[in-house]
Structures are given as C-alpha cells and as structure tokens.
Design an enzyme around this catalytic site. Structure first.
Site, mmCIF file in Angstrom:
data_model
loop_
_atom_site.group_PDB
_atom_site.id
_atom_site.type_symbol
_atom_site.label_atom_id
_atom_site.label_comp_id
_atom_site.label_asym_id
_atom_site.label_seq_id
_atom_site.Cartn_x
_atom_site.Cartn_y
_atom_site.Cartn_z
ATOM 1 N N ARG A 63 0.878 -1.172 0.000
ATOM 2 C CA ARG A 63 0.000 0.000 0.000
ATOM 3 C C ARG A 63 0.915 1.221 0.000
ATOM 4 O O ARG A 63 1.606 1.486 0.986
ATOM 5 C CB ARG A 63 -0.912 0.003 1.230
ATOM 6 C CG ARG A 63 -1.919 -1.137 1.198
ATOM 7 C CD ARG A 63 -3.017 -0.940 2.219
ATOM 8 N NE ARG A 63 -2.534 -1.107 3.582
ATOM 9 C CZ ARG A 63 -3.306 -0.985 4.664
ATOM 10 N NH1 ARG A 63 -4.573 -0.660 4.528
ATOM 11 N NH2 ARG A 63 -2.805 -1.165 5.864
ATOM 12 N N PHE A 104 -7.965 19.462 23.232
ATOM 13 C CA PHE A 104 -8.377 18.376 22.344
ATOM 14 C C PHE A 104 -7.765 18.558 20.954
ATOM 15 O O PHE A 104 -7.339 17.584 20.318
ATOM 16 C CB PHE A 104 -9.908 18.374 22.253
ATOM 17 C CG PHE A 104 -10.473 17.355 21.304
ATOM 18 C CD1 PHE A 104 -10.788 16.074 21.732
ATOM 19 C CD2 PHE A 104 -10.716 17.678 19.976
ATOM 20 C CE1 PHE A 104 -11.323 15.131 20.853
ATOM 21 C CE2 PHE A 104 -11.254 16.744 19.092
ATOM 22 C CZ PHE A 104 -11.554 15.471 19.532
#
Length: 333
Positions: free
Chosen positions: A201, A261
């Site tokens: 990949r 976050f």
C-alpha cells in the site's frame, strides 16, 4: 476530566472499548467540556467502524466502495453492524449495535452531526480505493480524505457550542491543514508496514520517492539506507508546511478543553516528526515517543503561549538533527 465511570453499562462499554482501540484518544476526549465527552466518544467509535471498513483488505475494493458510501445510512439501525473486522477491532464490530444504542440516545442535533460526518467521510474514503498517490497534491488529498471531513464537522460543532470563533467556519482551509498534518504523520509512521503489505500500500507520493529510489520497496533495504533517509526527510519536510496554518486555527479556539483536544494531537505529530527525522529505525522497527515524554507534552499544552513554547522546543530539537548532506536540510530548517 471524567471523574467517574458511567453508570449506564452500555455507555461504560463504549468508553472501555475506546480505551482498548485508542487509549491516547481517550485522554484528549476527557479534556473536553463534559457535555461533549459522551457524544465525541460515540462519534469516535462510529468513525472507527467506518475506518475499519475502509482498511479491511479482505474485502475487494470494488465491494468496499458502495459499503463506504452507504455507511452513514445504517448508523441508526440497531440491527446492523459493519460487514468487516480484523485485529483489535473485532470486538467493536461484533458488538457494534451497542454503539448504535448510544448513538440513538444523543440529541437530534448530535445525531445529524455524526451522520453528516460519516456521509462526507465515507465518500472521501472511496477516492483512493480507485487511484494511487503519485504527486504531493495527491498526498495532500489522501491525508485530507481520512481526516478532513472530521475536522470540518468538529469545527462546526465547536462554533455551534460557542467554544470557538465563528470566523473558523469561513476558513475550512485551516481545518484542512489540521487534518492533513495528522494524516501525513500516519503515512510516515506506517511506511514500513504499508510497504510490506502484499500488494504494497503506497501512500508516499511517487513524485518524492522517485528522486531517491527506483522502487519504493527498496526503502526498507539496508543497502539503500542513505537514499531511504533522504526520502524520509523529504516527506517529513513536506509535512512541516502545515504547522503555521494549524497554529492559526488553534488561536481561534476559545474553550480550554476544546483547545487541548485540538492542540495535543498536533503537538504529538510534530514531536513524532522530530523522532522520525533522519532515523533509520522508521524502516526497521516501530518508532514511538517515550511515555514520559508524551505525558510531559500532554501536560504542557494549556494555552497558546505554552503551545508556542512546546512547538519551538521541538523545532529546535529537530534543527539540531539536520545534516548538511541531506538534500532538503535548508528547506527543513
């Protein structure tokens, strides 16, 4: 931070599952305002199901495309679970209706938010099931497809809840840079694993690796160590250009929990670049930050001045690693 385990056994299972599949993500979710913690936990598990479907190589690409496009339409169906699953995600997929139960407990606005995110992300994910990464713009698009729709939808959520500047809604490009920076770090970190896949990949753009290697699989071959490191440093240098827009984005986040976050994963990504830079171990083993260093960075991110200080310290550390012989050293610095 979340002070106690949820009393609802199903919601408790969702948090326990989140810890199993992404312990680091639990920590940043727990920095959010309490009103967002459960919805974002559920959001992550829904998206993890979608991501597991995208990456399940046992399903032919032509069959994954319609499944990805249609994923969003099933997330409210209590009888449905994603038709995939491997490794550490088997339990999540087998018990997926438990995620659906929590999804259906969310308010309509949050349900619509998650559904729209899945619809947009599922469509983006199909792009690179049908094409290869040949150029740097291809890499930008690939990095965006796996993170961009999430970043854009989360930005709208921050603004709707008055946790961020509404001007961010007019700057989707900044959300895109936040997403692309994280996406490119995943490409770099997983390069050995992806090259060893059968068939490989290849998410590293041919435009970059062909400058140093005739075949990307040579990047893990010892006799091409010098060329492999030059290729690695080139990819890392390309990722650095997203930093300034990322900082612009974070300057427009008002709430401290939402700021953390957003900021912690970006800071960890820069630290990962520093650890990987000119490091042969990227091709021979697993390169990770030490737990103590991770904790130190996590605790250091409280506001923009602290973030700038941490970014600067990591940049100086990386600059010290630059070698004149590297073709991209001047650009990196």
């Amino acid at each position: 931070r979340r002070k106690r385990k949820p009393q609802d056994p199903n919601l408790a299972w969702c948090w326990e599952t989140l810890i199993k599949v992404s312990r680091s993500y639990v920590l940043v979710i727990q920095q959010l305002p309490e009103v967002l913690q459960d919805p974002i936990c559920v959001t992550y598990l829904v998206l993890r199901g979608l991501d597991t479907l995208q990456d399940d190589m046992a399903i032919p690409a032509e069959k994954r495309v319609p499944l990805l496009l249609d994923y969003y339409s099933h997330i409210g169906d209590i009888t449905w679970k994603p038709p995939c699953g491997y490794g550490q995600y088997v339990e999540l997929i087998e018990e997926y209706p438990r995620v659906t139960k929590e999804f259906l407990k969310l308010n309509k606005q949050d349900q619509q938010f998650i559904t729209h995110m899945c619809m947009r992300l599922g469509a983006e994910m199909t792009v690179f099931l049908k094409r290869h990464v040949l150029t740097v713009p291809d890499l930008n698009l690939y990095a965006f497809t796996n993170n961009g729709p999430v970043a854009i939808c989360l930005t709208k959520l921050w603004v709707d809840r008055k946790f961020a500047d509404p001007k961010l809604l007019d700057r989707e490009d900044l959300s895109g840079h936040m997403a692309m920076f994280l996406g490119k770090i995943n490409v770099i970190r997983d390069i050995k694993e992806d090259v060893l896949e059968d068939p490989p990949r290849i998410w590293c753009p041919k435009e970059i690796w062909r400058k140093y290697l005739k075949d990307l699989r040579d990047i893990i071959t010892p006799e091409y160590q010098k060329e492999a490191l030059a290729c690695l440093n080139d990819i890392l240098t390309d990722a650095l250009r997203h930093i300034e827009p990322c900082l612009q984005y974070m300057e427009m986040v008002w709430d401290e929990g939402v700021f953390k976050f957003c900021a912690v994963p970006e800071l960890m990504s820069l630290a990962t670049i520093s650890v990987c830079y000119n490091n042969q171990k990227v091709f021979t083993g697993v390169v990770k930050m030490r737990r103590g260093e991770t904790a130190k960075l996590f605790l250091s991110v409280t506001n923009m001045p602290a973030l700038y200080k941490s970014f600067s310290a990591i940049a100086e550390e990386m600059e010290a690693k630059c070698v004149r012989e590297d073709p991209n050293s001047a650009l990196t610095v």
